[in-house]
Write a protein that holds these residues in place. Structure first.
Motif, short mmCIF file in Angstrom:
data_model
loop_
_atom_site.label_atom_id
_atom_site.label_comp_id
_atom_site.label_asym_id
_atom_site.label_seq_id
_atom_site.Cartn_x
_atom_site.Cartn_y
_atom_site.Cartn_z
N LEU A 149 0.83 -1.21 0.00
CA LEU A 149 0.00 0.00 0.00
C LEU A 149 0.87 1.26 0.00
O LEU A 149 0.61 2.21 -0.75
CB LEU A 149 -0.92 -0.01 1.22
N LYS A 150 1.89 1.25 0.85
CA LYS A 150 2.76 2.43 0.95
C LYS A 150 3.45 2.70 -0.38
O LYS A 150 3.49 3.83 -0.87
CB LYS A 150 3.79 2.17 2.05
N SER A 151 3.99 1.63 -0.99
CA SER A 151 4.71 1.80 -2.25
C SER A 151 3.76 2.19 -3.39
O SER A 151 4.08 3.07 -4.19
CB SER A 151 5.43 0.50 -2.58
N LEU A 152 2.59 1.57 -3.44
CA LEU A 152 1.61 1.93 -4.48
C LEU A 152 1.14 3.37 -4.30
O LEU A 152 0.86 4.07 -5.26
CB LEU A 152 0.41 0.99 -4.43
N GLY A 153 1.06 3.81 -3.05
CA GLY A 153 0.67 5.20 -2.77
C GLY A 153 1.64 6.17 -3.42
O GLY A 153 1.24 7.21 -3.94
N ARG B 77 -5.85 -0.69 -0.51
CA ARG B 77 -6.38 0.20 0.54
C ARG B 77 -7.51 -0.46 1.32
O ARG B 77 -7.67 -0.25 2.51
CB ARG B 77 -6.88 1.48 -0.15
N LYS B 78 -8.32 -1.26 0.58
CA LYS B 78 -9.52 -1.84 1.21
C LYS B 78 -9.29 -3.23 1.80
O LYS B 78 -10.19 -3.78 2.44
CB LYS B 78 -10.65 -1.89 0.17
N LEU B 79 -8.12 -3.80 1.59
CA LEU B 79 -7.84 -5.12 2.16
C LEU B 79 -7.65 -4.99 3.66
O LEU B 79 -7.26 -3.94 4.16
CB LEU B 79 -6.58 -5.71 1.51
N PRO B 80 -7.90 -6.09 4.41
CA PRO B 80 -7.78 -6.02 5.87
C PRO B 80 -6.34 -5.69 6.30
O PRO B 80 -5.39 -6.13 5.66
CB PRO B 80 -8.16 -7.43 6.34
N GLU B 81 -6.24 -4.92 7.38
CA GLU B 81 -4.91 -4.55 7.89
C GLU B 81 -4.16 -5.80 8.32
O GLU B 81 -4.74 -6.74 8.85
CB GLU B 81 -5.06 -3.61 9.09
N GLY B 82 -2.85 -5.79 8.08
CA GLY B 82 -2.02 -6.91 8.52
C GLY B 82 -2.08 -8.13 7.63
O GLY B 82 -1.43 -9.14 7.91
#
Length: 370
Positions: free
Chosen positions: A11-15, A80-85
């Motif tokens: 997520l961070k990299s795609l951001g 973004r919408k996938l569960p955390e962790g």
């Protein structure tokens, strides 16, 4: 290609990479991010709009090396919408990519990696390092003054050049014709003889986001037409604006003999308060400066009038001058110390604003008729 990657890492990299991708593209491949998994456990993510390119490396468990391209915004929204962790499994084959996390499965269309364009850098002869903190300072203190007028495209970025002043320095400047911001830092080793360059607004915005995660220095390589920033895990490459930046030093006043010293916070708050009733079109605020007192006032035909007195240190002849409130607030927002110097000449001449003689940043603001 088969790989498993942590959701937070993805997520961070795609951001970072997806913000380079334009929302509307006539060339479908430019909407995609290139995902290249290598056997050593590194996944390379890459996006471009043909003027700006970002490459970021992340760690993952790679079972089968390979590469594909998939819609950058779609994959970012999924992550973004996938569960955390959660662990995200990606598999690509036969023009499709399977994204799986927990009970969620997505089958996405892909385009071949061979169609993905790469910016040809060519030789980048000038090479130097700048501390990330110095780059942040250069960007934050100048970018508000970058012009958004597309017709004056050569003002749509930050101008970087070296000078002997009398010590060797690197100067960064931005202007939109109404205000000018300039920052001066010591010239880094390797920057001598570098060409004058204009870094585009979009590159500046993406670089600033990436700098929040960089400790230490940023390696910069450039030629007259391209620049590359190596930020460790991410590499940003951009074309430069092909134009000539005006000789801005001519508008920096040297003979402004009326000096006002004032607390920037009370000045900023006073301007902000009286500007509440200013009309959107003019946003003009009048400053009546007399001995140790500044009266800020706004007269609006629709809303009425507002005035506020702010104390200051001033001993020259009284002067009345008008400024665009938003431009003035933009500059005051960059002042970090507890005193700001406002060098005035007359109601029609450019005004010089800085923290002090030794300050790295200075600002020039054109007055308005009020």
């Amino acid at each position: 290609m088969k790989a498993t990657i942590e959701r937070a890492t993805l997520l961070k990299s795609l951001g970072h990479v997806q913000s380079v991708v334009e929302r509307r593209n006539t060339i479908p491949i430019l909407s995609n991010v290139l995902i290249d998994a290598s056997a050593d456990g590194t996944i390379r993510l890459m996006a471009t709009d043909l003027d700006l390119q970002i490459v970021e490396n992340v760690q993952a468990q790679v079972e089968v090396a390979g590469a594909t391209t998939v819609s950058a915004h779609t994959l970012f929204d999924i992550a973004r919408k996938l569960p955390e962790g959660s662990q995200v499994r990606i598999e690509a084959a036969d023009g499709k990519m399977l994204v799986q996390a927990g009970r969620a499965r997505f089958n996405l269309q892909t385009l071949p990696r061979d169609d993905f364009p790469v910016i040809a850098e060519g030789p980048l002869p000038t090479s130097f390092e700048l501390p990330a903190t110095a780059l942040v300072q250069i960007i934050d203190k100048t970018r508000f003054a970058i012009s958004t007028e597309e017709t004056r495209y050569y003002l749509n970025g930050i101008f970087l050049h070296v000078a002997e002043d009398p010590a060797p320095v690197l100067k960064a400047a931005a202007t939109d014709g109404h205000r000018l911001a300039r920052v001066t830092v010591a010239r880094p080793d390797g920057a001598e003889g570098m060409p004058d360059i204009i870094i585009p607004r979009k590159c500046i915005a993406e670089l600033r986001k990436l700098l929040d995660e960089v400790d230490g220095s940023v390696h910069i390589d450039l030629s007259p037409s391209k620049i590359r920033f190596d930020l460790g895990n991410a590499v940003l490459t951009s074309k430069l604006i092909d134009g000539t930046f005006p000789d801005y030093s001519r508008v920096i006043p040297t003979g402004n003999d009326k000096l006002l010293k004032i607390d920037p916070r009370s000045f900023e708050e006073g301007v902000d308060r009286v500007a509440t009733i200013a009309t959107e079109k003019t946003r003009a605020v009048k400053m009546a400066v007399e001995k140790d007192k500044i009266t800020l006032s706004v007269t609006s035909p629709e809303n009425g009038t507002a005035a506020e007195e702010v104390p200051g240190d001033y001993s020259s002849a009284p002067i009345e001058i008008g400024f665009n409130a938003r431009y003035l607030l933009d500059i005051l927002g960059q002042i970090e110390g507890d005193s700001v110097e406002v060098h005035l000449a007359d109601a029609a001449a450019p005004t010089l604003i800085r923290e002090g003689e030794k300050a790295t940043a200075l600002y020039v603001l054109m007055p308005m008729r009020v």
